[in-house]
Design a protein around this motif. Structure first.
Motif, PDB file in Angstrom:
ATOM      1  N   UNK A  19      -9.159  -6.355  -1.803  1.00  9.92           N
ATOM      2  CA  UNK A  19     -10.316  -7.276  -2.296  1.00  9.92           C
ATOM      3  C   UNK A  19      -9.457  -8.437  -2.652  1.00  9.92           C
ATOM      4  N   UNK A  20      -8.413  -8.567  -3.135  1.00 10.30           N
ATOM      5  CA  UNK A  20      -7.463  -9.860  -3.222  1.00 10.30           C
ATOM      6  C   UNK A  20      -7.425 -10.452  -1.986  1.00 10.30           C
ATOM      7  N   UNK A  21      -7.126  -9.880  -0.899  1.00 11.84           N
ATOM      8  CA  UNK A  21      -7.042 -10.541   0.198  1.00 11.84           C
ATOM      9  C   UNK A  21      -8.154 -11.134   0.751  1.00 11.84           C
ATOM     10  N   UNK A  22      -9.316 -10.437   0.500  1.00 12.28           N
ATOM     11  CA  UNK A  22     -10.605 -11.013   1.128  1.00 12.28           C
ATOM     12  C   UNK A  22     -11.157 -12.041   0.308  1.00 12.28           C
ATOM     13  N   UNK A  47      -0.143 -12.451  -1.889  1.00 15.62           N
ATOM     14  CA  UNK A  47      -0.394 -11.522  -2.999  1.00 15.62           C
ATOM     15  C   UNK A  47      -0.151 -10.144  -2.462  1.00 15.62           C
ATOM     16  N   UNK A  48      -0.651  -9.703  -1.321  1.00 15.89           N
ATOM     17  CA  UNK A  48      -0.463  -8.317  -0.589  1.00 15.89           C
ATOM     18  C   UNK A  48       0.906  -8.313  -0.439  1.00 15.89           C
ATOM     19  N   UNK A  49       1.854  -9.114   0.013  1.00 15.92           N
ATOM     20  CA  UNK A  49       3.291  -8.991   0.446  1.00 15.92           C
ATOM     21  C   UNK A  49       3.889  -8.909  -0.985  1.00 15.92           C
ATOM     22  N   UNK A  50       3.583  -9.609  -1.921  1.00 13.07           N
ATOM     23  CA  UNK A  50       4.283  -9.537  -3.358  1.00 13.07           C
ATOM     24  C   UNK A  50       3.708  -7.978  -3.925  1.00 13.07           C
ATOM     25  N   UNK A  51       2.550  -7.578  -3.929  1.00 11.35           N
ATOM     26  CA  UNK A  51       2.438  -6.310  -4.391  1.00 11.35           C
ATOM     27  C   UNK A  51       2.901  -4.990  -3.727  1.00 11.35           C
ATOM     28  N   UNK A  52       3.162  -5.061  -2.242  1.00 18.42           N
ATOM     29  CA  UNK A  52       3.718  -4.123  -1.662  1.00 18.42           C
ATOM     30  C   UNK A  52       5.154  -4.084  -1.920  1.00 18.42           C
ATOM     31  N   UNK A  53       5.856  -5.168  -2.085  1.00 19.13           N
ATOM     32  CA  UNK A  53       7.192  -5.167  -2.511  1.00 19.13           C
ATOM     33  C   UNK A  53       7.407  -4.620  -3.723  1.00 19.13           C
ATOM     34  N   UNK A  69      -7.102   3.584  -5.140  1.00 15.06           N
ATOM     35  CA  UNK A  69      -7.947   2.316  -6.041  1.00 15.06           C
ATOM     36  C   UNK A  69      -7.066   1.155  -5.921  1.00 15.06           C
ATOM     37  N   UNK A  70      -5.723   1.265  -6.265  1.00 20.15           N
ATOM     38  CA  UNK A  70      -4.628   0.058  -6.020  1.00 20.15           C
ATOM     39  C   UNK A  70      -4.875  -0.588  -4.566  1.00 20.15           C
ATOM     40  N   UNK A 106       7.623   1.464  -7.483  1.00 18.53           N
ATOM     41  CA  UNK A 106       6.779   2.755  -7.323  1.00 18.53           C
ATOM     42  C   UNK A 106       7.633   4.016  -6.565  1.00 18.53           C
ATOM     43  N   UNK A 107       8.425   3.752  -5.916  1.00 19.05           N
ATOM     44  CA  UNK A 107       9.334   4.711  -5.227  1.00 19.05           C
ATOM     45  C   UNK A 107       9.899   5.738  -6.667  1.00 19.05           C
ATOM     46  N   UNK A 108      10.652   5.127  -7.239  1.00 18.49           N
ATOM     47  CA  UNK A 108      11.036   5.929  -8.474  1.00 18.49           C
ATOM     48  C   UNK A 108      10.213   6.843  -9.208  1.00 18.49           C
ATOM     49  N   UNK A 109       9.179   6.029  -9.267  1.00 20.73           N
ATOM     50  CA  UNK A 109       7.972   6.636 -10.249  1.00 20.73           C
ATOM     51  C   UNK A 109       7.470   7.677  -9.435  1.00 20.73           C
TER      52      UNK A 109
END
Length: 145
Positions: free
Chosen positions: A106-109, A118-124, A99-100, A130-133
């Motif tokens: 959708x933000x990219x489109x 936005x995609x680069x920031x979200x992936x970073x 879903x994320x 996210x990795x520790x979680x």
């Protein structure tokens, strides 16, 4: 109608304060069967989803093994023998990740080139936080082998 008793194919014996059913044809204990007809050790609560993620790899006791990678698991690479509810929890987490990912697409489109930022920031952020979680979630799926 016959008056002879049925052949005694099975017999019940007590071993270690437990009753076991023995097949007299081969002398081996009869393994209990699950409702689907498979032996209980062949069942896995994760079903097809766990089988897909584990690529069919199993422990000697019949549980599916999930192999992780270091990019997503802080303790990886490692193998995790999925516990009773582990596959269900993993399905929920991966559903949230999907879903994320759909929201990021959708933000990219919607934003075009700005969506790339936005995609680069979200992936970073996902890799940083996210990795520790995700490692904590993986620790709850079962035992590390």
């Amino acid at each position: 109608m016959t008056t002879r008793p049925p052949s005694p194919r099975y017999r019940v014996v007590e071993r270690g304060r437990r009753l076991e059913v023995i097949d007299t044809r081969d002398g081996e204990p009869v393994r209990p069967r699950a409702p689907g007809g498979l032996p209980i050790s062949s069942r896995n609560p994760g079903g097809a989803f766990a089988r897909l993620l584990s690529r069919g790899e199993r422990t000697p006791d019949g549980r599916y093994v999930l192999r992780t990678r270091g990019e997503f698991d802080a303790r990886g690479p490692r193998g995790i023998a999925l516990a009773e509810g582990g596959a269900r929890l993993l399905a929920l987490v991966l559903g949230g990740v999907a879903i994320l990912a759909a929201a990021v697409l959708a933000a990219f489109a919607w934003l075009g080139f700005g969506g790339l930022v936005v995609t680069g920031v979200a992936i970073g952020m996902a890799m940083q936080h996210g990795r520790p979680a995700f490692t904590r979630v993986l620790d709850r799926l079962g035992e590390t082998i």
